[in-house]
Design a protein around this motif. Structure first.
Motif, short mmCIF file in Angstrom:
data_model
loop_
_atom_site.label_atom_id
_atom_site.label_comp_id
_atom_site.label_asym_id
_atom_site.label_seq_id
_atom_site.Cartn_x
_atom_site.Cartn_y
_atom_site.Cartn_z
N THR A 88 0.83 -1.19 0.00
CA THR A 88 0.00 0.00 0.00
C THR A 88 0.87 1.25 0.00
O THR A 88 2.10 1.19 0.14
CB THR A 88 -0.92 0.01 1.23
N GLU A 89 0.23 2.41 -0.17
CA GLU A 89 0.95 3.68 -0.18
C GLU A 89 1.64 3.96 1.17
O GLU A 89 2.66 4.61 1.22
CB GLU A 89 -0.02 4.82 -0.49
N SER A 90 1.08 3.44 2.25
CA SER A 90 1.66 3.65 3.57
C SER A 90 2.80 2.68 3.87
O SER A 90 3.42 2.76 4.93
CB SER A 90 0.58 3.51 4.65
N THR B 30 -5.94 1.44 -2.22
CA THR B 30 -4.88 1.79 -1.28
C THR B 30 -3.49 1.49 -1.84
O THR B 30 -2.49 1.99 -1.32
CB THR B 30 -5.06 1.05 0.04
N ALA C 89 -5.74 7.22 -7.20
CA ALA C 89 -6.79 6.69 -6.32
C ALA C 89 -7.93 7.69 -6.16
O ALA C 89 -9.10 7.30 -6.13
CB ALA C 89 -6.20 6.34 -4.95
N HIS D 231 -11.89 7.00 -7.23
CA HIS D 231 -13.01 7.12 -6.29
C HIS D 231 -14.24 7.72 -6.96
O HIS D 231 -15.36 7.57 -6.46
CB HIS D 231 -12.60 7.98 -5.09
N GLU E 210 -16.38 -0.44 -2.44
CA GLU E 210 -15.91 -0.09 -1.10
C GLU E 210 -16.92 -0.51 -0.04
O GLU E 210 -16.55 -0.99 1.04
CB GLU E 210 -15.66 1.42 -1.03
#
Length: 250
Positions: free
Chosen positions: A42-44, A185, A192, A196, A205
């Motif tokens: 993920t991006e994190s 994510t 992203a 959405h 989602e």
């Protein structure tokens, strides 16, 4: 119900459409399971398991291929064969004609979603749905959304053969950008944010939160997405009522 039974007989006799509706979603799950990595970054920087993403994404495949793609062909075929025009002269209202035509595809899709949930739990070892009510709301709202989008797309489709082309943009964009294969994510931030805005994204989602749960609670996390799905559904129903063609396109 009588129109729905007649449409079910037509679906059973159309082996190509029936095979696509029954085999394609689970076949897509098997193919994606065989070709995708076991986890996503993920991006994190966290690792996200692939199996839950693919299991929930297959529900989106069911909505797209079993309902949307099948209904575009069905609406065009009935319109060009003057079936819709004759039905409008009877006792059924316009909405009942469209709903009766969609009924078999919707029932097959709901059955397929149940199978996908069972396969996800038993074969992919995905947890049981955290909130079946939210999951069911997402699936039902998504079904109405893609059925309305099918009615809109049929207005742009001259023949049944052209349905394979006119349905392709929504299919490709939704599969690639609505989190069916690659979770949002795991996408770059700006991409992203754009994804959405796609019609099927809030549905997916909602389905994902209803099945997998959320740290802040399923309904508190799912309500914004459920509201977005309801908004897209209202827009699609309005567009279908305005744009749907009842007469053949000669």
């Amino acid at each position: 119900m009588a129109l729905g039974r007649a449409e079910m007989m037509m679906l059973v006799r159309n082996r190509t459409a029936l095979t696509s509706a029954l085999a394609l979603p689970l076949g897509s799950l098997w193919l994606m399971r065989s070709t995708t990595p076991s986890s996503y970054a993920t991006e994190s920087g966290d690792e996200l398991e692939a199996a839950p993403v693919l299991a929930t994404g297959t529900i989106g495949m069911v909505l797209l291929f079993v309902v949307y793609s099948t209904l575009v062909s069905a609406y065009v075929a009935r319109r060009e064969g003057l079936v819709l025009k004759r039905l409008r002269t009877g006792q059924l209202a316009d909405g009942e004609v469209l709903a009766g035509t969609a009924l078999p595809a919707v029932l097959v899709a709901l059955l397929q979603c149940g199978i996908v949930i069972g396969v996800g739990m038993t074969v992919l070892h995905v947890r049981a749905p955290a909130d079946p009510l939210l999951l069911g709301a997402g699936v039902l709202l998504g079904t109405v959304l893609v059925a309305a989008l099918a009615a809109v797309s049929s207005a742009l489709t001259r023949t049944v053969e052209m349905a394979q082309l006119t349905t392709m943009p929504l299919l490709l964009v939704s599969v690639a950008g609505s989190g069916l294969v690659l979770p949002l994510t795991a996408m770059p931030g700006r991409l992203a944010d754009l994804c959405h805005l796609l019609p099927l994204t809030p549905v997916m989602e909602t389905v994902r939160i209803g099945w997998l749960g959320a740290e802040s609670g399923t309904w508190s996390a799912g309500m914004p997405h459920l509201g977005g799905a309801a908004l897209w559904t209202a827009v699609a129903v309005w567009a279908a009522a305005r744009l749907f063609r009842w007469d053949p396109r000669k």
